[in-house]
Design an enzyme around this catalytic site. Structure first.
Site, short mmCIF file in Angstrom:
data_model
loop_
_atom_site.label_atom_id
_atom_site.label_comp_id
_atom_site.label_asym_id
_atom_site.label_seq_id
_atom_site.Cartn_x
_atom_site.Cartn_y
_atom_site.Cartn_z
N LEU A 31 0.82 -1.21 0.00
CA LEU A 31 0.00 0.00 0.00
C LEU A 31 0.85 1.27 0.00
O LEU A 31 0.41 2.31 -0.47
CB LEU A 31 -0.93 0.01 1.22
CG LEU A 31 -1.99 -1.09 1.28
CD1 LEU A 31 -2.76 -1.00 2.59
CD2 LEU A 31 -2.94 -0.98 0.09
N SER A 32 2.04 1.16 0.56
CA SER A 32 2.93 2.32 0.60
C SER A 32 4.37 1.83 0.70
O SER A 32 4.64 0.77 1.28
CB SER A 32 2.61 3.22 1.81
OG SER A 32 3.37 4.40 1.79
N CYS A 33 5.29 2.60 0.11
CA CYS A 33 6.68 2.19 0.14
C CYS A 33 7.60 3.36 -0.13
O CYS A 33 7.15 4.44 -0.55
CB CYS A 33 6.94 1.09 -0.90
SG CYS A 33 6.90 1.68 -2.61
#
Length: 397
Positions: free
Chosen positions: A69-71
């Site tokens: 979802l996020s990185c």
């Protein structure tokens, strides 16, 4: 080049920048300097310092099913986008997708004390973590807003530069409207199953590209009009296409069980040479361009053998398809196509025509123009238009 085995953050950061430079990025001196200054490891505290400076994406949040979802984006891609962005001191900049806050810190460093940076993220947890990391690293001047990124941040517009750090399926009107005349919008845009980081320059209501680069990003939440479905009885081969395309899954049921009709282009590639340009070119000339993906079992059983099993271009027309493949030859690989269905042979030949056209001009970069969705055809003047919810794209090859 830095060949040190020192594992201090400073030494690893220097090695990271060496890798970025070797890949041909950070061509702008200020971008290189910012990458050398901003401590990436402090934005990914749960990663090892070695992973923080490796040329990999560091996943910082996953969904329950494991989807990222996020990185923190791969450093070479970060540098590539910053080169495309071409920030000048004093610029007003909007970032869509706060992530870890690392990219916003780099942008703020490039914009300098007289610049203004706003970053937006739809996830409150991600935004809060970015805020904390920016504060702890001395970038308190960066504004962090929790909001749907497709809305932008009109309260601080207009922006000289807008950078999108999540994969977007479309270009919302807010991004164009909040961009200053002649401003630059950098967006990882997805169409026809592939993604490119495009540097658009605003000319009135029209956005025209001057840089197109291969990339991959975490998808933007709530902005996906890509369709997919399997086309074989075992569910091993999946087709991905866009909602504006005339592709019906039922018409392709069992198409892979029909005889194969291979065709070969005589165009060869060697070693690590990329041939993704074939796919990009196809999106501008072939309305049925889409993506095919084959599981390992499908490849092993010779059911479907795309050039890159997880993501290869395909052409679909009614009840037939063809996809890109290759065969080993001396010195490399020859590109070709495999067709299935009543018109599979013709589709394979058409795909080979595209391969040959690319092969004769491998370094030529198509120009991508994005028009507002309500632009009539006679004002666009192109034979092939890709229609999305908010924009109409023309890929000129």
């Amino acid at each position: 080049m830095n060949n040190t085995t020192d594992t201090t953050p400073e030494a690893l950061r220097a090695s990271m920048v060496d890798t970025i430079k070797q890949a041909g990025h950070a061509r702008i001196a200020a971008v290189e300097q910012a990458l050398r200054e901003v401590p990436r490891h402090r934005f990914v505290p749960e990663a090892t310092v070695e992973d923080a400076y490796a040329n990999i994406a560091v996943i910082t949040k996953r969904a329950d099913d494991g989807t990222a979802l996020s990185c923190a984006t791969v450093p070479t891609v970060v540098a590539m986008q910053l080169d495309q962005l071409d920030i000048q001191p004093g610029h007003r900049i909007l970032e869509i997708g706060a992530g870890t806050g690392y990219n916003a810190a780099l942008v703020a460093t490039l914009a300098g004390p007289s610049g203004h940076v706003t970053t937006v993220d739809i996830d409150p947890e991600v935004a809060a973590q970015a805020r904390q990391a920016l504060d702890e690293t001395g970038h308190r001047e960066v504004r962090v807003i929790t909001r749907d990124g497709s809305l932008g941040a009109a309260e601080h517009a207009p922006y000289d530069r807008i950078i999108v750090t999540v994969s977007a399926f479309d270009i919302p009107p807010s991004w164009r409207d909040q961009l200053a005349p002649n401003g630059r919008l950098i967006v990882p845009l997805r169409w026809r199953g592939q993604s490119r980081s495009i540097a658009f320059v605003r000319d009135g209501d029209v956005l025209g590209s001057d840089s197109v680069r291969l990339c991959g990003f975490v998808p933007m939440i709530g902005q996906d009009n890509e369709l997919s479905g399997t086309i074989d009885a075992g569910g091993l081969v999946t087709l991905y296409w866009d909602s504006d395309q005339d592709i019906t899954l039922a018409a392709l049921d069992g198409v892979l069980s029909q005889p194969k009709t291979p065709a070969w282009s005589t165009i060869t590639v060697g070693g690590s040479e990329s041939f993704d340009g074939v796919w990009l070119r196809m999106t501008g000339t072939q309305p049925g361009t889409c993506r095919i993906a084959a599981d390992k079992a499908a490849v092993t059983d010779d059911l479907c053998t795309p050039a890159t099993p997880s993501r290869s271009p395909a052409l679909v027309e009614h009840d037939s398809l063809a996809y890109l493949t290759y065969r080993r030859v001396d010195g490399g690989a020859e590109l070709g196509a495999i067709g299935h269905g009543p018109t599979g042979e013709r589709l394979a030949q058409r795909l080979c025509d595209e391969i040959r056209a690319w092969g004769n001009a491998r370094t030529t970069e198509p120009v991508i123009t994005a028009y507002p969705a309500d632009t009539p055809n006679d004002q666009i003047g192109a034979d092939h238009v890709i229609t999305k919810r908010w924009s109409r794209l023309v890929v000129a090859v």
